[in-house]
Design an enzyme around this catalytic site. Structure first.
Site, mmCIF file in Angstrom:
data_model
loop_
_atom_site.group_PDB
_atom_site.id
_atom_site.type_symbol
_atom_site.label_atom_id
_atom_site.label_comp_id
_atom_site.label_asym_id
_atom_site.label_seq_id
_atom_site.Cartn_x
_atom_site.Cartn_y
_atom_site.Cartn_z
ATOM 1 N N ARG A 101 0.872 -1.182 0.000
ATOM 2 C CA ARG A 101 0.000 0.000 0.000
ATOM 3 C C ARG A 101 0.899 1.219 0.000
ATOM 4 O O ARG A 101 1.731 1.394 0.894
ATOM 5 C CB ARG A 101 -0.891 -0.003 1.239
ATOM 6 C CG ARG A 101 -1.570 1.329 1.476
ATOM 7 C CD ARG A 101 -2.652 1.263 2.521
ATOM 8 N NE ARG A 101 -3.777 0.465 2.068
ATOM 9 C CZ ARG A 101 -4.960 0.412 2.680
ATOM 10 N NH1 ARG A 101 -5.161 1.110 3.788
ATOM 11 N NH2 ARG A 101 -5.923 -0.322 2.213
ATOM 12 N N HIS A 128 -7.684 0.650 -5.998
ATOM 13 C CA HIS A 128 -7.804 -0.239 -4.832
ATOM 14 C C HIS A 128 -8.454 -1.554 -5.301
ATOM 15 O O HIS A 128 -9.601 -1.861 -4.959
ATOM 16 C CB HIS A 128 -8.633 0.438 -3.736
ATOM 17 C CG HIS A 128 -8.493 -0.165 -2.373
ATOM 18 N ND1 HIS A 128 -7.691 -1.267 -2.115
ATOM 19 C CD2 HIS A 128 -9.047 0.170 -1.182
ATOM 20 C CE1 HIS A 128 -7.770 -1.573 -0.827
ATOM 21 N NE2 HIS A 128 -8.587 -0.719 -0.242
ATOM 22 N N GLN A 131 -10.056 -4.112 -2.802
ATOM 23 C CA GLN A 131 -11.340 -3.684 -2.263
ATOM 24 C C GLN A 131 -12.472 -4.008 -3.249
ATOM 25 O O GLN A 131 -13.511 -4.557 -2.869
ATOM 26 C CB GLN A 131 -11.310 -2.172 -1.989
ATOM 27 C CG GLN A 131 -12.612 -1.637 -1.443
ATOM 28 C CD GLN A 131 -12.957 -2.197 -0.072
ATOM 29 O OE1 GLN A 131 -12.117 -2.201 0.815
ATOM 30 N NE2 GLN A 131 -14.175 -2.687 0.103
ATOM 31 N N ASP A 223 -17.631 6.518 -0.244
ATOM 32 C CA ASP A 223 -16.300 6.439 0.374
ATOM 33 C C ASP A 223 -16.039 7.801 1.024
ATOM 34 O O ASP A 223 -16.743 8.786 0.743
ATOM 35 C CB ASP A 223 -15.252 6.125 -0.706
ATOM 36 C CG ASP A 223 -13.849 5.928 -0.140
ATOM 37 O OD1 ASP A 223 -13.702 5.787 1.091
ATOM 38 O OD2 ASP A 223 -12.889 5.918 -0.943
ATOM 39 N N CYS A 263 -16.368 1.032 1.486
ATOM 40 C CA CYS A 263 -15.101 0.300 1.663
ATOM 41 C C CYS A 263 -14.631 0.352 3.118
ATOM 42 O O CYS A 263 -13.922 -0.536 3.561
ATOM 43 C CB CYS A 263 -14.046 0.858 0.727
ATOM 44 S SG CYS A 263 -13.766 2.625 0.957
ATOM 45 N N ARG A 291 -13.193 -9.307 2.287
ATOM 46 C CA ARG A 291 -11.794 -9.001 1.962
ATOM 47 C C ARG A 291 -10.901 -10.196 2.257
ATOM 48 O O ARG A 291 -9.950 -10.493 1.521
ATOM 49 C CB ARG A 291 -11.300 -7.785 2.772
ATOM 50 C CG ARG A 291 -11.965 -6.462 2.462
ATOM 51 C CD ARG A 291 -11.546 -5.915 1.101
ATOM 52 N NE ARG A 291 -10.111 -5.786 0.973
ATOM 53 C CZ ARG A 291 -9.388 -4.724 1.356
ATOM 54 N NH1 ARG A 291 -10.005 -3.674 1.857
ATOM 55 N NH2 ARG A 291 -8.076 -4.687 1.190
HETATM 56 N N1 CP Z 1 -11.057 -0.636 3.040
HETATM 57 C C1 CP Z 1 -9.763 -0.687 3.392
HETATM 58 O O1 CP Z 1 -8.877 -0.905 2.570
HETATM 59 O O2 CP Z 1 -9.523 -0.498 4.721
HETATM 60 P P1 CP Z 1 -8.108 -0.232 5.397
HETATM 61 O O3 CP Z 1 -7.649 1.106 4.918
HETATM 62 O O4 CP Z 1 -8.368 -0.259 6.866
HETATM 63 O O5 CP Z 1 -7.167 -1.316 4.978
HETATM 64 N N1 NVA Z 2 -10.287 6.328 -0.699
HETATM 65 C C1 NVA Z 2 -9.846 5.863 0.599
HETATM 66 C C2 NVA Z 2 -9.998 4.393 0.711
HETATM 67 C C3 NVA Z 2 -9.621 3.807 2.031
HETATM 68 C C4 NVA Z 2 -9.763 2.317 2.066
HETATM 69 C C5 NVA Z 2 -8.403 6.271 0.813
HETATM 70 O O1 NVA Z 2 -7.605 6.144 -0.122
HETATM 71 O O2 NVA Z 2 -8.063 6.733 1.912
#
Ligand code: CP
Ligand code: NVA
Length: 313
Positions: A101, A128, A131, A223, A263, A291
């Site tokens: 990430r 993502h 997700q 989101d 998400c 997930r």
């Molecule tokens: N939805 C999601 O990816 O959650 P986290 O940011 O907690 O991993």
């Molecule tokens: N759009 C959000 C998703 C988190 C899972 C972010 O990037 O923070």
């Protein structure tokens, strides 16, 4: 079968289909397929915070009999103490797969160019994919088919939105997106998905009217308004997104059986009300649980290339 999961384009229609089919089988076994990848090692790097992705990937690795190794990004410094290609070459000597990430999509793609193990995008500024796989699994559990399905997305045209756009193009459902002006998704991602919809069915609709997007929808998705890395824009975004809260009145415009997805993490009171999060239409906890199974399916498919799932039995 794809070697990496960088965006949902890496999997395409068939790869997404195989992932969902395996995830359903894994779920029926409560994620326990212990011998499938016994002895394997998956590295996990988080340059941004995470709860769901971190825990579900660790649980998924353990379920497959693999060692999950969460690596502190400030310690290993991918692309910091040495070049990204050299970092990729090194981790490939120790690990069976690496999930990362980070901020830039280009960093994940550069790692994939030099790694000899699967690289998995665990969220970037632009995509993502992990997700979206859990999201479409949740939709399929509820509606059994994507034919004629309408998903309304209300909010920011961000990473999560981009991966849902790609999913709609490959699975052939309609994604009706409603964003404030200036927060639309990437036109190139939209155009590619629209071309895929012409083959697979469905459509990508863009607009600024949240009620028009949600009217008659089978599912409503939102989101947070300021994603990780956009914290400084929070006040400005709160003004721009003020009319884009998914509340009970908006959900009433959707189909009677409509479900609500997010998400997570949610900012209750901003993009969604407590009433919707905790109400009868909400499937957000099942979505988060999924997930675990989709991540397990991704690890299995990318590492083994086995679409039949015979080693899961
Ligand atoms: N939805 C999601 O990816 O959650 P986290 O940011 O907690 O991993
Ligand atoms: N759009 C959000 C998703 C988190 C899972 C972010 O990037 O923070």
């Amino acid at each position: 079968m794809a070697r990496h999961l960088l965006t949902l384009d890496s999997l395409g229609r068939d790869g997404i289909r195989h992932t969902l089919d395996l995830a359903v089988r894994i779920k029926s076994r409560r994620g326990m397929t212990r011998d499938a990848l016994a002895g394997g090692r998956v590295g996990l790097i988080f340059d941004k915070p995470s709860l769901r992705t971190r825990v579900s990937f660790e649980a998924a690795a353990w379920g497959l009999g693999m060692l999950p190794m969460t690596l502190r990004s400030d310690e290993i410094q991918i692309g910091g103490r040495e070049s990204i290609p050299d970092s990729a070459r090194i981790v490939s000597r120790y690990l069976s797969a690496l999930a990362i990430r980070t901020f830039e999509q280009a960093k994940v793609e550069e790692l994939a160019r030099y790694a000899t193990i699967p690289i998995i995008n665990a969220l970037t500024d632009d995509h993502h994919p992990c997700q979206a796989l859990a999201d479409v699994m949740t939709l399929e559990e509820e509606f059994k088919s994507f034919d004629g399905l309408r998903l309304a997305y209300v909010g920011d045209g961000n990473n999560v939105c981009h991966s849902l756009i790609q999913a709609a193009g490959y699975l052939g459902f309609t994604l009706a997106i409603s964003t404030p002006e200036g927060y639309e998704p990437d036109p190139a991602i939209v155009a590619t998905a629209q071309a895929n919809c012409r083959v697979n069915g469905g459509a990508i609709e863009l607009g600024h009217d949240r009620e028009a997007a949600v009217r008659g929808a089978d599912a409503v998705y939102t989101d947070i308004w300021a994603s990780m890395g956009q914290e400084k824009e929070r006040a400005e975004r709160a003004i721009a997104f003020a009319g884009y809260c998914v509340d009970g009145a908006l959900m009433k415009l959707a189909a009677p059986r409509a479900i609500f997805l997010h998400c997570l993490p949610a900012h209750r009171g901003d993009e969604v009300t407590d009433e919707v999060m905790d109400g009868p239409h909400s499937r957000v906890w099942d979505e988060a649980e999924n997930r675990w199974y989709t991540e397990q399916a991704v690890l299995y498919l990318l590492i083994t290339g086995d679409e039949t799932g015979e080693r899961l039995e």
